[in-house]
Design a protein around this motif. Structure first.
Motif, short mmCIF file in Angstrom:
data_model
loop_
_atom_site.label_atom_id
_atom_site.label_comp_id
_atom_site.label_asym_id
_atom_site.label_seq_id
_atom_site.Cartn_x
_atom_site.Cartn_y
_atom_site.Cartn_z
N ALA A 478 0.85 -1.19 0.00
CA ALA A 478 0.00 0.00 0.00
C ALA A 478 0.88 1.24 0.00
CB ALA A 478 -0.91 -0.01 1.23
N GLN A 479 0.60 2.14 -0.94
CA GLN A 479 1.38 3.36 -1.05
C GLN A 479 0.57 4.58 -0.65
OE1 GLN A 479 2.72 3.09 -5.10
NE2 GLN A 479 4.05 1.34 -4.67
N ALA A 480 -0.66 4.36 -0.19
CA ALA A 480 -1.51 5.44 0.32
C ALA A 480 -2.30 4.85 1.50
CB ALA A 480 -2.43 5.97 -0.78
N ASP A 481 -3.42 5.48 1.86
CA ASP A 481 -4.18 5.05 3.03
C ASP A 481 -4.83 3.69 2.79
OD1 ASP A 481 -3.50 7.46 4.07
OD2 ASP A 481 -5.46 8.40 3.79
N VAL A 482 -5.08 2.99 3.91
CA VAL A 482 -5.87 1.76 3.89
C VAL A 482 -7.02 1.95 4.88
CG1 VAL A 482 -5.90 -0.72 4.36
CG2 VAL A 482 -3.86 0.33 3.33
N GLU A 483 -8.26 1.91 4.35
CA GLU A 483 -9.43 2.10 5.21
C GLU A 483 -10.27 0.83 5.17
OE1 GLU A 483 -13.21 5.13 5.97
OE2 GLU A 483 -11.81 5.50 4.31
N VAL A 484 -10.45 0.23 6.34
CA VAL A 484 -11.16 -1.05 6.43
C VAL A 484 -12.40 -0.85 7.29
CG1 VAL A 484 -11.03 -3.47 7.11
CG2 VAL A 484 -8.99 -2.31 6.22
N ASP A 485 -13.55 -0.82 6.62
CA ASP A 485 -14.82 -0.81 7.33
C ASP A 485 -15.45 -2.20 7.31
OD1 ASP A 485 -14.76 1.93 7.97
OD2 ASP A 485 -15.43 2.44 5.96
N GLY A 486 -14.87 -3.10 6.51
CA GLY A 486 -15.30 -4.49 6.47
C GLY A 486 -14.27 -5.34 7.18
N ILE A 487 -13.62 -6.24 6.41
CA ILE A 487 -12.63 -7.15 7.00
C ILE A 487 -11.39 -7.17 6.13
CG2 ILE A 487 -12.13 -9.56 7.63
CD1 ILE A 487 -15.13 -9.95 8.07
N LEU A 488 -10.24 -7.04 6.77
CA LEU A 488 -8.95 -7.31 6.13
C LEU A 488 -8.42 -8.57 6.77
CD1 LEU A 488 -6.61 -6.53 4.25
CD2 LEU A 488 -5.65 -5.21 6.13
N GLN A 489 -8.25 -9.62 5.95
CA GLN A 489 -7.91 -10.95 6.48
C GLN A 489 -6.76 -11.52 5.67
OE1 GLN A 489 -7.49 -12.96 8.97
NE2 GLN A 489 -9.70 -12.93 9.48
N TYR A 490 -6.18 -12.61 6.16
CA TYR A 490 -5.08 -13.26 5.46
C TYR A 490 -5.44 -14.71 5.17
CZ TYR A 490 -4.13 -14.79 10.25
OH TYR A 490 -4.25 -15.31 11.49
N GLY A 491 -4.73 -15.31 4.20
CA GLY A 491 -4.96 -16.69 3.83
C GLY A 491 -4.18 -17.67 4.69
#
Length: 1011
Positions: A478-491
């Motif tokens: 990511a080279q700018a903002d990261v906005e998570v209103d849902g889910i950020l998950q990993y495998g």
């Protein structure tokens, strides 16, 4: 019986087969004519100059059914029967047929009508290719060859292709006989307009039908000559939309040849058109298969979801499809790109795709390469049906702003060829990534790309509420903002790293759930910061390799993961504007935590915080916001770099030792605090160890408190303290670790502790306040502030020097006794007594003033009292020179006294001139030796003890009455020199012996008695 049945069945079958064969043969006979090969436009035919027996290329001669045809309507609906014979002729004929006729070196196609049932009313046919052409025009001549009474009719028809019905062309009817046309008469048909159905076709047939009127008389014959078929090349026509509509509707379009004069279109645009523009505000839907080229989309162009339809982008002279507005690729098939065909997007263009059709074709056809796609344009994948849009992940794929949204009833599972996949290359997102967009249902977008390079996203990453971004490949950068209103998950496997590598500040924010496997901060510079505004979990490794991570919410680690920080990086815990306590990333173990000695961890919440003992810190910075806060150690802590305590911040070591390094610096800012130990614990906590004096800077208003309840807590002399407080929970002594102890601020010794200065030196710039005990065996206290004794001062053989540059006081609730007291401030320095003062040894005024104040505090000196450049302001006090041995009073500067008492023991010898404004009393067991010095007194001279005049002078200067007395009236007081000032009367109650000179200034006198 069986054999008869078989024979009958076979006969019946044979008859059926024969009938079918006859029927097929008849049908083939009806369709046996030869279709001429379609010729390119423009097409002309003048049949040359000679006779001929076959039709020229592009033409044919046909017979018709029901020959001869007797009416126009029957001729218009006639069907072709076969090829007509072409016979050479040079004169008019009477036999019905088609002739290759020539007269006067002018060839013509000559049709002679007759009553013949095969060749009575034959037809002539021409075929052309109108592809890329509109506005088809036909010109030809009709010449009367055989003029007779029976009328002959001729008319032009056309059809598209080689079968089907024919369309009569308006304005082409020829109907004449010998009364209206003579032999050789010519009718010219010029630029006959053919309906638009003939435009842009691969094969258009034209036929000249004939009929023979049902009247009496001989039959006529005509010729067709000078045929010209032309069209307007579509490449010269400019199309634009004028309303919302379908591509196939004429009302949708206007045309122009100069982009200035526009008219309603009579044709539908295609790839032959010069340009096709969908104007801003218009929506045009492609509703059937078509081929386009040189198409500019400023509005919206929709490849509609019409079953079986295809759209082909032809390779023209320039970019073939330009999307400045929106192109909706929602059709049932992949767009077909001719070899070399290209497309491009404007800065605000949008490509919207809804089907599982080819994305790679779009990638590969971009003008100049897909890397040139504008970062500000949009690539939208929209699931609005059971079909899931495909994506491209390899072969150097670049996306602009990438949006995935879902309005279908089930989850949009964007994985595999509908997500990011592959291993030999990776996709790049030049704009932002929006998972969820404006959709109404969930999107699960999965990145499984395993190329060594994580997928870079130049713009903001947004995960909408209800949607999920799953990192299951190498990772996302990511080279700018990261906005998570849902889910950020990993495998479940692969690198699965979320990397922040922008060149400006970035936010990790939102109201959703953020779970990462690996989290890496690799900003463009050490000053670039990732601001973590939402609680985040790191299941494996946290790596800060460049820049700073500011945790405004808690970061959760993992016991099996590692945490590392590189040189020059920073971890900021909390912010000055928030009272939220943010801890060091928890669950990481000491064995798995590695912080470079040049990295920095800052506890900076506007709240109390606990400092982790998990890591060996590089640099440790403690600060707060508008409130005063405390940062507590939770265990023994090591700082390999620099330790900084900022304003309004307290570092409470509790019972834990903080260790530094000799190369590191320790800094305390103004109004910062350091607490060492607790009053409730006997655990010794020393000043932060290993920091050297030159590397330790404590602001003058900072405060260090030694408060462990143990005598083992020595007071370090490494730093120059700001304020120093020595305290404990019980009555015990704490000792200096060496000498000198430097204090730039104030020293406070709290009750009931004892600070044992022993033989050491304390240099104190501020005030000393004693609530417990300050003890010296020898040593020195150099103080530039006030000395307040509310406890016990044990002086030993120490020297207390007041060396301030302005007012100082000696006071407190306890009476203070000094061994040596020195006043050595500047000329503006005044040391004011706050009580009767005792100096058991030497009182020295080198500079400045010692003031008895208006309270007239007395001064008792057990040793020498000297003045070598200062001032003693006695007010109305008494100075007692009280020693059992020899003392010296005086110095290079006069000592001005009020009342002087010598004794009760010892000998006081003047070391300089003195003055008194009141009495001089020599106790009966004491001695005052004048030596060679002058005593100037305005009081009585009471010599109950011994006065050794030496060679000194006693100057009586009261301007009134003064008295000299001894222990009795018979005793003798011996003087060397006496001077009595004018207006002064000196009386005596004893004998006076003057061994030197007596001077009575005029106006003065000496009496033998005292008044």
């Amino acid at each position: 019986m069986k054999n008869i049945t078989t024979i009958l069945r076979n006969n019946i079958t044979a008859k059926i087969v024969l009938a079918v064969v006859i029927l097929i043969s008849a049908t083939l006979g009806l369709q046996a004519q030869t279709n001429p090969t379609a010729q390119s436009l423009p097409y002309t035919q003048n049949f040359g100059t000679s006779t001929f027996t076959s039709m020229p290329t592009g033409m044919a001669a046909w017979t018709v059914n029901s020959s001869p045809i007797g009416t126009q309507s029957n001729a218009e609906s006639s069907t072709d029967n076969g090829n007509a014979t072409v016979t050479a002729a040079t004169s008019a004929q009477t036999t019905g047929d088609v002739y290759g006729y020539s007269a006067s070196s002018n060839g013509m196609a000559y049709i002679q009508t007759s009553s013949n049932t095969t060749n009575g009313t034959n037809q002539i046919v021409a075929a052309v290719v109108t592809t890329g052409n509109t506005n088809i025009l036909v010109s030809y001549d009709v010449t009367m060859i055989q003029a007779q009474a029976r009328t002959i009719g001729v008319e032009l028809q056309y059809r598209v292709g080689t079968s089907g019905s024919w369309t009569t062309v308006s304005g082409t009817t020829y109907s004449h006989n010998d009364t209206t046309r003579s032999a050789g008469a010519v009718d010219h048909y010029t630029n006959i307009s053919i309906p638009s159905g003939a435009n842009n076709q691969s094969d258009v047939q034209f036929r000249w039908i004939t009929w023979r009127a049902n009247t009496s008389g001989n039959s006529c014959g005509i010729s067709i000559d000078n045929i010209s078929i032309t069209g307007t090349s579509a490449s010269s026509l400019i199309y634009r939309s004028v309303q919302n509509g379908k591509w196939s509707q004429l009302a949708t379009w206007q045309t122009s040849t100069d982009s200035s004069t526009w008219a309603a279109s009579t044709t539908i645009p295609d790839y032959h058109s010069k340009t096709i523009t969908i104007q801003s505000g218009d929506t045009v839907t492609i509703d059937s298969s078509t081929t386009i080229d040189q198409t500019i989309v400023n509005g919206t162009l929709i490849y509609g979801n019409y079953t079986g339809s295809t759209i082909t982008i032809n390779n023209g002279p320039a970019t073939d499809l330009i999307i400045n507005g929106t192109y909706e690729d929602i059709g049932p098939n992949s767009n077909t790109w001719s070899t070399g065909a290209t497309w491009s997007m404007g800065s605000n263009g949008t490509l919207l795709r809804t089907q599982g059709t080819s994305s790679d074709d779009w990638r590969d056809a971009y003008q100049g390469g897909i890397s040139n796609i504008p970062s500000t344009s949009y690539w939208i994948l929209w699931k609005n049906s059971s079909s899931t849009p495909f994506m491209s992940s390899t072969s150097a794929m670049y996306y602009p702003n990438l949006i995935l949204k879902n309005t279908y009833t089930s989850t949009y599972n964007a994985v595999g060829n509908s997500g990011f996949e592959g291993s030999s290359d990776y996709p790049r997102i030049k704009g932002s990534l929006d998972v969820g967009g404006t959709g109404t249902n969930s999107v699960l977008f999965t990145d499984t790309n395993t190329d060594a390079t994580p997928v870079p996203v130049s713009g903001k990453i947004t995960v909408r509420s209800g949607s999920e971004l799953r990192i299951a490949g190498t990772g996302i950068a990511a080279q700018a903002d990261v906005e998570v209103d849902g889910i950020l998950q990993y495998g479940t496997s692969n690198g699965r790293t979320l990397t922040f590598d922008g060149s400006v500040g970035q936010n990790l924010e939102g109201t959703g759930t953020i779970n990462t496997y690996n989290l890496t901060v690799n900003e463009g510079a050490t000053t670039d910061t990732v601001y973590m505004l939402q609680t985040t979990t790191v299941a494996n490794n946290l790596t800060i390799s460049e820049g700073a991570l500011e945790c405004q919410k808690q970061l959760e680690g993992n016991t099996s993961g590692t945490m590392s920080m590189s040189s020059g990086t920073s971890l900021l815990l909390g912010i000055h504007a928030s009272t939220m306590d943010v801890l060091f990333p928890n669950k990481f173990t000491s064995a798995h935590t590695s912080l470079n000695s040049a990295s920095s961890v800052a506890y900076q919440a506007n709240a109390n915080q606990t400092i982790s003992d998990t890591a060996t810190f590089g640099n440790l910075v403690l600060s707060t916001g508008s409130s005063s806060t405390t940062k507590k150690l939770e265990g023994a802590t090591t700082v390999d770099g620099n330790l900084t305590i900022n304003t309004n911040t307290t570092l409470d070591c509790q019972t834990y030792q903080l260790s530094g390094t000799s190369t590191g610096t320790f800094t305390m800012a103004a109004s910062s605090f350091l607490l060492l130990g607790t009053t409730a614990s006997s655990t010794n906590v020393s000043f932060p160890s290993n920091f050297s004096g030159p590397h330790t800077t404590l602001n003058v208003t900072s405060t260090v408190t030694y408060q462990a309840n143990t005598t083992s807590q020595n007071i370090s002399v490494t730093p120059t303290y700001g304020n120093l407080i020595v305290s404990s929970g019980s009555s015990l002594a704490k000792t200096l670790s060496g000498t000198p102890l430097a204090i730039a601020g104030n020293l406070t010794v709290s009750s009931p502790v004892t600070l044992n200065g022993s033989s050491n030196t304390i240099n104190l710039t501020g005030n000393a306040t004693i609530g417990g005990t300050l003890s010296f065996s020898s040593g020195a206290l150099n103080i530039a502030g006030n000395f307040t004794d509310n406890g016990v001062f044990t002086y030993g053989t120490s020297t207390v020097t007041f060396d301030g540059s302005s007012g100082q006081t000696i006071g407190g609730s306890a009476s203070t006794t000094f061994y040596n007291l020195t006043i050595t401030g500047g000329s503006s320095e005044t040391v004011s007594l706050g009580d009767n003062q005792t100096v058991t040894h030497t009182l020295s005024i080198a500079s400045g003033t010692l003031d008895a104040t208006t309270s007239n505090y007395n001064l008792t000196v057990g040793g020498n009292f000297s003045n070598s450049g200062g001032t003693f302001n006695p007010r109305a006090n008494t100075v007692y020179m009280n020693s059992s041995s020899s003392q010296t009073l005086g110095g290079t500067s006069i000592i001005a006294l009020n009342k002087l008492v010598i004794g009760p023991h010892g000998t006081t010898t003047l070391g300089g001139n003195i003055t008194t404004t009141s009495d001089i009393t020599i106790d009966s067991t004491a001695t005052l030796t004048a030596s060679t010095h002058q005593i100037t007194t305005a009081g009585n001279f009471i010599a109950d003890g011994t006065f050794n005049a030496g060679a000194g002078l006693v100057y009586f200067d009261n301007n009134g009455h003064q008295c000299v007395s001894g222990p009795s009236t018979s005793s003798t007081v011996s003087f060397y020199n006496i001077t009595i000032s004018g207006l002064t009367t000196v009386g005596t109650t004893c004998n006076i012996d003057i061994t030197g000179t007596i001077i009575i200034v005029p106006g003065g006198r000496m009496d033998c008695s005292c008044p």
